[in-house]
Motif scaffolding. Structure first.
Motif, PDB file in Angstrom:
ATOM      1  N   ARG A 162      57.025  28.087  49.403  1.00 44.51           N
ATOM      2  CA  ARG A 162      55.807  28.556  48.756  1.00 44.51           C
ATOM      3  C   ARG A 162      55.912  30.019  48.341  1.00 44.51           C
ATOM      4  O   ARG A 162      55.425  30.401  47.274  1.00 44.51           O
ATOM      5  N   ALA A 163      56.550  30.832  49.173  1.00 52.00           N
ATOM      6  CA  ALA A 163      56.714  32.247  48.826  1.00 52.00           C
ATOM      7  C   ALA A 163      57.599  32.405  47.589  1.00 52.00           C
ATOM      8  O   ALA A 163      57.288  33.192  46.680  1.00 52.00           O
ATOM      9  N   VAL A 164      58.684  31.652  47.534  1.00 50.35           N
ATOM     10  CA  VAL A 164      59.580  31.725  46.370  1.00 50.35           C
ATOM     11  C   VAL A 164      58.871  31.195  45.123  1.00 50.35           C
ATOM     12  O   VAL A 164      58.981  31.788  44.044  1.00 50.35           O
ATOM     13  N   VAL A 207      48.019  32.253  35.406  1.00 49.44           N
ATOM     14  CA  VAL A 207      48.987  31.653  36.329  1.00 49.44           C
ATOM     15  C   VAL A 207      49.061  32.452  37.633  1.00 49.44           C
ATOM     16  O   VAL A 207      49.469  31.931  38.671  1.00 49.44           O
ATOM     17  N   ILE A 208      48.599  33.695  37.589  1.00 45.89           N
ATOM     18  CA  ILE A 208      48.569  34.513  38.808  1.00 45.89           C
ATOM     19  C   ILE A 208      47.714  33.835  39.883  1.00 45.89           C
ATOM     20  O   ILE A 208      47.998  33.956  41.076  1.00 45.89           O
ATOM     21  N   LEU A 209      46.684  33.097  39.478  1.00 48.52           N
ATOM     22  CA  LEU A 209      45.851  32.380  40.449  1.00 48.52           C
ATOM     23  C   LEU A 209      46.694  31.394  41.256  1.00 48.52           C
ATOM     24  O   LEU A 209      46.594  31.341  42.486  1.00 48.52           O
ATOM     25  N   PHE A 210      47.545  30.621  40.597  1.00 47.48           N
ATOM     26  CA  PHE A 210      48.406  29.658  41.290  1.00 47.48           C
ATOM     27  C   PHE A 210      49.408  30.390  42.185  1.00 47.48           C
ATOM     28  O   PHE A 210      49.680  29.960  43.305  1.00 47.48           O
ATOM     29  N   ALA A 211      49.949  31.503  41.691  1.00 48.06           N
ATOM     30  CA  ALA A 211      50.890  32.297  42.490  1.00 48.06           C
ATOM     31  C   ALA A 211      50.193  32.832  43.740  1.00 48.06           C
ATOM     32  O   ALA A 211      50.755  32.795  44.842  1.00 48.06           O
ATOM     33  N   ALA A 212      48.977  33.311  43.580  1.00 51.08           N
ATOM     34  CA  ALA A 212      48.240  33.869  44.716  1.00 51.08           C
ATOM     35  C   ALA A 212      47.965  32.809  45.773  1.00 51.08           C
ATOM     36  O   ALA A 212      48.068  33.080  46.980  1.00 51.08           O
ATOM     37  N   ILE A 213      47.634  31.601  45.342  1.00 54.39           N
ATOM     38  CA  ILE A 213      47.390  30.514  46.297  1.00 54.39           C
ATOM     39  C   ILE A 213      48.678  30.194  47.051  1.00 54.39           C
ATOM     40  O   ILE A 213      48.662  30.039  48.276  1.00 54.39           O
ATOM     41  N   ASP A 214      49.806  30.093  46.354  1.00 53.58           N
ATOM     42  CA  ASP A 214      51.087  29.820  47.007  1.00 53.58           C
ATOM     43  C   ASP A 214      51.426  30.905  48.028  1.00 53.58           C
ATOM     44  O   ASP A 214      51.792  30.606  49.173  1.00 53.58           O
ATOM     45  N   ILE A 215      51.311  32.153  47.624  1.00 51.53           N
ATOM     46  CA  ILE A 215      51.687  33.258  48.501  1.00 51.53           C
ATOM     47  C   ILE A 215      50.727  33.384  49.680  1.00 51.53           C
ATOM     48  O   ILE A 215      51.150  33.576  50.827  1.00 51.53           O
ATOM     49  N   ALA A 216      49.438  33.247  49.432  1.00 45.80           N
ATOM     50  CA  ALA A 216      48.461  33.328  50.524  1.00 45.80           C
ATOM     51  C   ALA A 216      48.673  32.203  51.537  1.00 45.80           C
ATOM     52  O   ALA A 216      48.616  32.429  52.756  1.00 45.80           O
ATOM     53  N   ALA A 217      48.940  31.008  51.045  1.00 48.13           N
ATOM     54  CA  ALA A 217      49.169  29.881  51.952  1.00 48.13           C
ATOM     55  C   ALA A 217      50.460  30.081  52.751  1.00 48.13           C
ATOM     56  O   ALA A 217      50.512  29.754  53.940  1.00 48.13           O
ATOM     57  N   ALA A 218      51.483  30.625  52.117  1.00 50.01           N
ATOM     58  CA  ALA A 218      52.731  30.905  52.832  1.00 50.01           C
ATOM     59  C   ALA A 218      52.488  31.933  53.937  1.00 50.01           C
ATOM     60  O   ALA A 218      52.975  31.784  55.063  1.00 50.01           O
ATOM     61  N   CYS A 219      51.732  32.964  53.627  1.00 47.80           N
ATOM     62  CA  CYS A 219      51.418  33.995  54.627  1.00 47.80           C
ATOM     63  C   CYS A 219      50.597  33.418  55.776  1.00 47.80           C
ATOM     64  O   CYS A 219      50.812  33.761  56.945  1.00 47.80           O
ATOM     65  N   TRP A 220      49.659  32.536  55.454  1.00 50.96           N
ATOM     66  CA  TRP A 220      48.827  31.896  56.474  1.00 50.96           C
ATOM     67  C   TRP A 220      49.717  31.128  57.459  1.00 50.96           C
ATOM     68  O   TRP A 220      49.583  31.257  58.676  1.00 50.96           O
ATOM     69  N   THR A 221      50.622  30.318  56.937  1.00 44.23           N
ATOM     70  CA  THR A 221      51.503  29.540  57.802  1.00 44.23           C
ATOM     71  C   THR A 221      52.437  30.453  58.592  1.00 44.23           C
ATOM     72  O   THR A 221      52.646  30.255  59.794  1.00 44.23           O
TER      73      THR A 221
END
Length: 132
Positions: A83-85, A103-117
């Motif tokens: 998810r981070a990559v 597309v930054i919205l999708f990137a932010a969701i991926d990165i935030a979810a990766a950080c959460w995990t």
């Protein structure tokens, strides 16, 4: 490989919820891409690629849901890197002018979810890979 029996572990919960997000997003891209893309002011491609991306998102989402239930911190950690990559790659596409800023919205969701995990995994001792 270490196994955590609780599917309610915070890391499992984060992977499962991200998987459900991917399933919803993938379904929308597959069946009704305009319903997802138009409100974000993203162009709706008329070729098959957007629907193929939906199939891939669905597959990754289903894998994440199953991974959450597997009880394996090793697999949960793998989703963090993926998810981070993916988030970084999306940001790179926007920075290069290839993708629109939405597309930054999708990137932010991926990165935030990766950080959460990743944060939830701090309480889990890393284990080396074990071969069967």
């Amino acid at each position: 490989m270490a196994r955590l029996d609780s599917i309610f572990h915070p890391a499992a919960r984060s992977v499962r919820l991200f998987g459900l997000y991917l399933i919803v997003t993938g379904t929308a891209l597959l069946l009704a891409p305009a319903a997802l893309l138009t409100p974000l002011a993203l162009p709706v491609p008329q070729d098959v690629w957007v629907r193929m991306a939906g199939v891939l998102a669905l597959a990754l989402g289903a894998t994440d849901v199953l991974t959450a239930h597997a009880g394996s911190p090793l697999l949960w950690r793998a989703t963090v890197w993926r998810r981070a990559v993916a988030g970084a790659a999306l940001l790179g596409l926007v920075a290069a002018g290839i993708a629109p800023p939405a597309v930054i919205l999708f990137a932010a969701i991926d990165i935030a979810a990766a950080c959460w995990t990743a944060r939830a995994l701090r309480s889990v001792k890393p284990t080396p890979l074990q071969h069967a």
